[in-house]
Design a protein around this motif. Structure first.
Motif, PDB file in Angstrom:
ATOM      1  N   LEU A   8     -14.970 -12.236  12.332  1.00  0.00           N
ATOM      2  CA  LEU A   8     -14.868 -11.845  10.924  1.00  0.00           C
ATOM      3  C   LEU A   8     -13.548 -11.127  10.680  1.00  0.00           C
ATOM      4  N   THR A   9     -12.931 -11.459   9.573  1.00  0.00           N
ATOM      5  CA  THR A   9     -11.760 -10.695   9.145  1.00  0.00           C
ATOM      6  C   THR A   9     -12.230  -9.384   8.526  1.00  0.00           C
ATOM      7  N   GLY A  10     -11.302  -8.517   8.196  1.00  0.00           N
ATOM      8  CA  GLY A  10     -11.684  -7.271   7.529  1.00  0.00           C
ATOM      9  C   GLY A  10     -12.399  -7.552   6.228  1.00  0.00           C
ATOM     10  N   GLU A  11     -11.893  -8.519   5.440  1.00  0.00           N
ATOM     11  CA  GLU A  11     -12.560  -8.879   4.187  1.00  0.00           C
ATOM     12  C   GLU A  11     -13.941  -9.478   4.459  1.00  0.00           C
ATOM     13  N   GLY A  12     -14.047 -10.268   5.554  1.00  0.00           N
ATOM     14  CA  GLY A  12     -15.337 -10.870   5.897  1.00  0.00           C
ATOM     15  C   GLY A  12     -16.375  -9.818   6.263  1.00  0.00           C
ATOM     16  N   ARG A  13     -15.957  -8.793   7.039  1.00  0.00           N
ATOM     17  CA  ARG A  13     -16.897  -7.724   7.412  1.00  0.00           C
ATOM     18  C   ARG A  13     -17.382  -6.972   6.183  1.00  0.00           C
ATOM     19  N   SER A  14     -16.487  -6.705   5.267  1.00  0.00           N
ATOM     20  CA  SER A  14     -16.872  -5.983   4.050  1.00  0.00           C
ATOM     21  C   SER A  14     -17.812  -6.818   3.192  1.00  0.00           C
ATOM     22  N   TYR A  15     -17.496  -8.120   3.088  1.00  0.00           N
ATOM     23  CA  TYR A  15     -18.285  -8.999   2.220  1.00  0.00           C
ATOM     24  C   TYR A  15     -19.682  -9.255   2.794  1.00  0.00           C
ATOM     25  N   ILE A  16     -19.777  -9.452   4.129  1.00  0.00           N
ATOM     26  CA  ILE A  16     -21.071  -9.789   4.725  1.00  0.00           C
ATOM     27  C   ILE A  16     -22.072  -8.656   4.563  1.00  0.00           C
ATOM     28  N   ALA A  17     -21.626  -7.403   4.569  1.00  0.00           N
ATOM     29  CA  ALA A  17     -22.553  -6.273   4.412  1.00  0.00           C
ATOM     30  C   ALA A  17     -23.249  -6.351   3.059  1.00  0.00           C
ATOM     31  N   ASP A  18     -22.480  -6.649   1.998  1.00  0.00           N
ATOM     32  CA  ASP A  18     -23.077  -6.737   0.665  1.00  0.00           C
ATOM     33  C   ASP A  18     -23.939  -7.991   0.526  1.00  0.00           C
ATOM     34  N   ILE A  19     -23.473  -9.097   1.107  1.00  0.00           N
ATOM     35  CA  ILE A  19     -24.247 -10.343   1.006  1.00  0.00           C
ATOM     36  C   ILE A  19     -25.605 -10.197   1.693  1.00  0.00           C
ATOM     37  N   ARG A  20     -25.627  -9.530   2.848  1.00  0.00           N
ATOM     38  CA  ARG A  20     -26.910  -9.338   3.544  1.00  0.00           C
ATOM     39  C   ARG A  20     -27.851  -8.471   2.730  1.00  0.00           C
ATOM     40  N   ARG A  21     -27.328  -7.429   2.114  1.00  0.00           N
ATOM     41  CA  ARG A  21     -28.177  -6.592   1.263  1.00  0.00           C
ATOM     42  C   ARG A  21     -28.726  -7.407   0.098  1.00  0.00           C
ATOM     43  N   ALA A  22     -27.894  -8.286  -0.453  1.00  0.00           N
ATOM     44  CA  ALA A  22     -28.340  -9.114  -1.575  1.00  0.00           C
ATOM     45  C   ALA A  22     -29.468 -10.054  -1.146  1.00  0.00           C
ATOM     46  N   PHE A  23     -29.329 -10.683   0.037  1.00  0.00           N
ATOM     47  CA  PHE A  23     -30.388 -11.567   0.532  1.00  0.00           C
ATOM     48  C   PHE A  23     -31.670 -10.779   0.822  1.00  0.00           C
ATOM     49  N   GLU A  24     -31.536  -9.564   1.335  1.00  0.00           N
ATOM     50  CA  GLU A  24     -32.720  -8.735   1.595  1.00  0.00           C
ATOM     51  C   GLU A  24     -33.438  -8.400   0.301  1.00  0.00           C
ATOM     52  N   ILE A  25     -32.682  -8.106  -0.755  1.00  0.00           N
ATOM     53  CA  ILE A  25     -33.294  -7.805  -2.058  1.00  0.00           C
ATOM     54  C   ILE A  25     -34.026  -9.032  -2.593  1.00  0.00           C
ATOM     55  N   ILE A  26     -33.411 -10.214  -2.462  1.00  0.00           N
ATOM     56  CA  ILE A  26     -34.053 -11.448  -2.923  1.00  0.00           C
ATOM     57  C   ILE A  26     -35.337 -11.710  -2.138  1.00  0.00           C
ATOM     58  N   ALA A  27     -35.278 -11.526  -0.806  1.00  0.00           N
ATOM     59  CA  ALA A  27     -36.457 -11.771   0.030  1.00  0.00           C
ATOM     60  C   ALA A  27     -37.592 -10.812  -0.322  1.00  0.00           C
ATOM     61  N   ARG A  28     -37.269  -9.526  -0.501  1.00  0.00           N
ATOM     62  CA  ARG A  28     -38.296  -8.538  -0.838  1.00  0.00           C
ATOM     63  C   ARG A  28     -38.905  -8.830  -2.199  1.00  0.00           C
ATOM     64  N   ALA A  29     -38.073  -9.186  -3.174  1.00  0.00           N
ATOM     65  CA  ALA A  29     -38.583  -9.496  -4.510  1.00  0.00           C
ATOM     66  C   ALA A  29     -39.500 -10.711  -4.474  1.00  0.00           C
TER      67      ALA A  29
END
Length: 299
Positions: free
Chosen positions: A65-86
Motif C-alpha cells: 500500500l502507498t501512503g494514500e492507499g493506507r489512509s484510504y483503506i482505513a476509511d473504506i473498511r469502516r464504511a464496509f463495517e457500517i454497511i454490514a452492521r446496518a
C-alpha cells in the motif's frame, strides 16, 4: 434531486481494493471474490484512475500500500463495517424463548419433539434450561416453565395441565423372553428394580396383590432418565411416566413388564406469567398441548 454524497466509486472496485489490501496479492483477492485475477487488477486500476491516486506499489510477488492507499483503506473498511452492521440490524431477529424444565422431561419428552416445533416456527430461538432447581421467571429470564406438582404455583402465574402421570413398569424385551408380563411380587423379585428419586416401587409392589417376603435387588438413580436408560440397557425394571417412554415402547426398545399402572400424586403443568401477552408463548403452549394430544390419539 442531486445526491449530497456526490459521485461514489464503483462498489465492485472498492471491494476489490479492500480484499487486495488484506491479501496484498491480486491472485488471492481473486480467489476470495470468485473472479479472475485480471478482473481484480482491472477494478483496482480503474479506481486509481478515477481517484487520480496510486493505491498500491506493484512488486514481483506482492503488493504494498502507498501512503494514500493506507489512509484510504482505513476509511473504506469502516464504511464496509457500517454497511454490514446496518444490514444485519435490518434483518428480522429471531424471537428468543426460554423453557425451564427438569432434565428428565427435557431429554425424554421435549428434545425428541423439538424438530417439529422448529420446522413450524423457524423464527423462534429456543433455549432449554434443564435443571432440578425451580427456575425464576425474572432472574433466569424464563418465558415458559414445565413443572411437576399441583397448582397453584404462585400469584400472577397462568397454568395449563400438560399431562397426567401414568406410572408404568418397563424393561428391555431381552429380560422377559420366557414370561411376560410378570404376574406376582415373587416373579418381580427375580429382577433388579431401578429406582429414581420418586421411589414409586413400594406402592406398585403392594398393588400386585398379597404381601411378600421376597427380597428385591435394586439400583438407585437421582434422575428418572438414568433409570430409563438403565432399563433400555437391560439392567433391570424401571417405573416411569408413560409419556417418557412412549417412543421406546413403540420402537421396541422397552416393553411393559407388569399389568396396570399407578396414578402419581402430581402431574406436569405449563406455567407462565399471566401478564405476558406473547404470541410466541401462546404458540409454544399450543404446540406442547397438541403434542400430548398426538400421543394420546395412538392409544
Amino acid at each position: 434531486m442531486t445526491s449530497s454524497l456526490g459521485k461514489l466509486p464503483s462498489l465492485n472496485a472498492l471491494k476489490a481494493f479492500e480484499v487486495s489490501a488484506r491479501h496484498l496479492n491480486f491472485r488471492l483477492a481473486a480467489e476470495e471474490l470468485g473472479v479472475t485475477q485480471g478482473a481484480v487488477a482491472q477494478h483496482v486500476r480503474g479506481l486509481e484512475a478515477e481517484l487520480r491516486v496510486k493505491l498500491f506499489e506493484r512488486m514481483p510477488r506482492t503488493l504494498a500500500l502507498t501512503g494514500e492507499g493506507r489512509s484510504y483503506i482505513a476509511d473504506i473498511r469502516r464504511a464496509f463495517e457500517i454497511i454490514a452492521r446496518a444490514t444485519v440490524e435490518l434483518k428480522p431477529q429471531a424471537v428468543r424463548l426460554t423453557i425451564s424444565t427438569t432434565p428428565t422431561f427435557a431429554s425424554r419428552w421435549l428434545i425428541p419433539r423439538l424438530p417439529d416445533f422448529t420446522a413450524r416456527h423457524p423464527g423462534y430461538d429456543l433455549h432449554i434450561l434443564a435443571t432440578e432447581r425451580m427456575s425464576s421467571f425474572q432472574a433466569d429470564g424464563v418465558d415458559l416453565a414445565v413443572r411437576y406438582g399441583k397448582p397453584p404455583f404462585g400469584t400472577g402465574l397462568a397454568t395449563e395441565l400438560l399431562f397426567e402421570q401414568e406410572i408404568i413398569a418397563v424393561g428391555s424385551p431381552a429380560l422377559l423372553t420366557k414370561r411376560k408380563p410378570l404376574r406376582s411380587a415373587e416373579e418381580l423379585a427375580e429382577h433388579t428394580l431401578l429406582h429414581d428419586a420418586h421411589n414409586f416401587w413400594p406402592e406398585f409392589i403392594e398393588r400386585l396383590g398379597r404381601p411378600t417376603d421376597a427380597t428385591f435387588k435394586g439400583i438407585s438413580f437421582s434422575q428418572t432418565s438414568h433409570a430409563i436408560e438403565a432399563a433400555i440397557a437391560g439392567q433391570g425394571i424401571a417405573l416411569t411416566n408413560r409419556e417418557f417412554v412412549e417412543r421406546d415402547l413403540d420402537e421396541g426398545r422397552l416393553v411393559r413388564v407388569l399389568d396396570g399402572s399407578l396414578p402419581a400424586p402430581a402431574n406436569f403443568y405449563l406455567v407462565w406469567q399471566r401478564y405476558r401477552k406473547s404470541p410466541a408463548i401462546a404458540a409454544l403452549v399450543a404446540w406442547l398441548i397438541a403434542e400430548v394430544g398426538t400421543t394420546a390419539s395412538k392409544d
